[in-house]
Scaffold this active site. Sequence first.
Site, PDB file in Angstrom:
ATOM      1  N   LYS A 176      87.350  49.619  -8.985  1.00 11.48           N
ATOM      2  CA  LYS A 176      86.763  48.957  -7.817  1.00 11.48           C
ATOM      3  C   LYS A 176      86.370  49.989  -6.768  1.00 11.48           C
ATOM      4  O   LYS A 176      87.108  50.935  -6.506  1.00 11.48           O
ATOM      5  CB  LYS A 176      87.768  47.957  -7.241  1.00 11.48           C
ATOM      6  CG  LYS A 176      88.157  46.864  -8.232  1.00 11.48           C
ATOM      7  CD  LYS A 176      89.265  45.971  -7.707  1.00 11.48           C
ATOM      8  CE  LYS A 176      90.574  46.723  -7.586  1.00 11.48           C
ATOM      9  NZ  LYS A 176      91.715  45.834  -7.247  1.00 11.48           N
ATOM     10  N   THR A 209      90.367  42.294   5.197  1.00 13.35           N
ATOM     11  CA  THR A 209      90.259  42.484   3.742  1.00 13.35           C
ATOM     12  C   THR A 209      91.632  42.493   3.057  1.00 13.35           C
ATOM     13  O   THR A 209      91.750  42.950   1.925  1.00 13.35           O
ATOM     14  CB  THR A 209      89.527  43.799   3.435  1.00 13.35           C
ATOM     15  OG1 THR A 209      90.217  44.889   4.075  1.00 13.35           O
ATOM     16  CG2 THR A 209      88.089  43.755   3.911  1.00 13.35           C
ATOM     17  N   GLY A 211      94.476  41.562   0.816  1.00  9.13           N
ATOM     18  CA  GLY A 211      94.594  40.760  -0.401  1.00  9.13           C
ATOM     19  C   GLY A 211      93.363  40.745  -1.277  1.00  9.13           C
ATOM     20  O   GLY A 211      93.302  39.985  -2.252  1.00  9.13           O
ATOM     21  N   THR A 212      92.378  41.612  -0.974  1.00  2.39           N
ATOM     22  CA  THR A 212      91.164  41.595  -1.794  1.00  2.39           C
ATOM     23  C   THR A 212      91.434  41.961  -3.252  1.00  2.39           C
ATOM     24  O   THR A 212      90.900  41.330  -4.165  1.00  2.39           O
ATOM     25  CB  THR A 212      90.102  42.563  -1.223  1.00  2.39           C
ATOM     26  OG1 THR A 212      90.712  43.844  -0.997  1.00  2.39           O
ATOM     27  CG2 THR A 212      89.534  42.054   0.073  1.00  2.39           C
ATOM     28  N   GLY A 213      92.287  42.963  -3.470  1.00  2.00           N
ATOM     29  CA  GLY A 213      92.575  43.372  -4.842  1.00  2.00           C
ATOM     30  C   GLY A 213      93.292  42.294  -5.625  1.00  2.00           C
ATOM     31  O   GLY A 213      92.955  42.018  -6.797  1.00  2.00           O
ATOM     32  N   CYS A 214      94.276  41.670  -5.003  1.00  2.00           N
ATOM     33  CA  CYS A 214      95.007  40.571  -5.654  1.00  2.00           C
ATOM     34  C   CYS A 214      94.064  39.423  -5.992  1.00  2.00           C
ATOM     35  O   CYS A 214      94.089  38.874  -7.097  1.00  2.00           O
ATOM     36  CB  CYS A 214      96.118  40.057  -4.739  1.00  2.00           C
ATOM     37  SG  CYS A 214      97.330  41.289  -4.223  1.00  2.00           S
TER      38      CYS A 214
END
Length: 278
Positions: A176, A209, A211-214
């Site tokens: 990412k 942003t 928690g974007t990865g989760c």
Amino acid sequence: MVSIYKALTIAGSDSGGGAGIQADLKTFQELNVYGMSAITAVTAQNTLGVQAVFPMSSEALMKQLESIGSDLEPDAVKTGMLFSTEIIQIVAEKVEQHQWHNLIIDPVMIAKGGSPLLQQEAIQSVIRYLLPLALITTPNLPEAEILTGMSILTLGNREEAAKIIHQMGSRYVVVKGGHDDTTDQVVDLLYDGQSYVYMENTRIKTKHTHGTGCTYSAAITAELAKGTSVLEAVQTAKHFIQAAIEDQLGIGAGHGPTNHFAYQRRQRGEVHASHSFR
């Protein structure tokens, strides 16, 4: 009878609701998948940072996974914050024991505010025990650097990092690009061991942003649970997280959470103005 698709998240609890199992379960629900959870740790956190981490005991985690494995067969499984080598080994053991497929590894290592969420000695355990079981691994740029031991400054570096992580055992790798703030585009890279697919979105200038990865990996997990292809799952997840960032909630004094409602509201044709949820 309508098919019920099920997804399991093995991750930490975020008391602020923006990341961890809370973000995962919200995402599963929004994408019409029944969500289950096994909690690895309880965190005290909000948009300002992580104030404390309380790991689950080995027995507590093992019992959660055994309960799910004995009754509620998941169609896809994702991992988030695993914290320690002991927890990682338990997860790997149970994934193999129950033959859970469609395993998505989100190698959560550092919180948005900089707090470590994975013990240093546990990094090698992720590589040794989990990556060989993974269908997809979804590191951001700092996590990819930690996993590979290399600096990632160019798109060529990202391709090389994806190749290394694939060689560690993960069948697919999504690197990412959100942490690369040198460009107005967020460029994600999907690698299947043979070819690279680049996916771009316009970068949204916002601090909200958390928690974007989760959320991104949970959206991939939900789509895989429904039987979509890896490419389709990643593309849908990309749209999901873009909507979640664009239609921001604007809550909290620090790094606020993304808007898990946004994608489905857009699908239904509802117009949403930023910050209207305050």
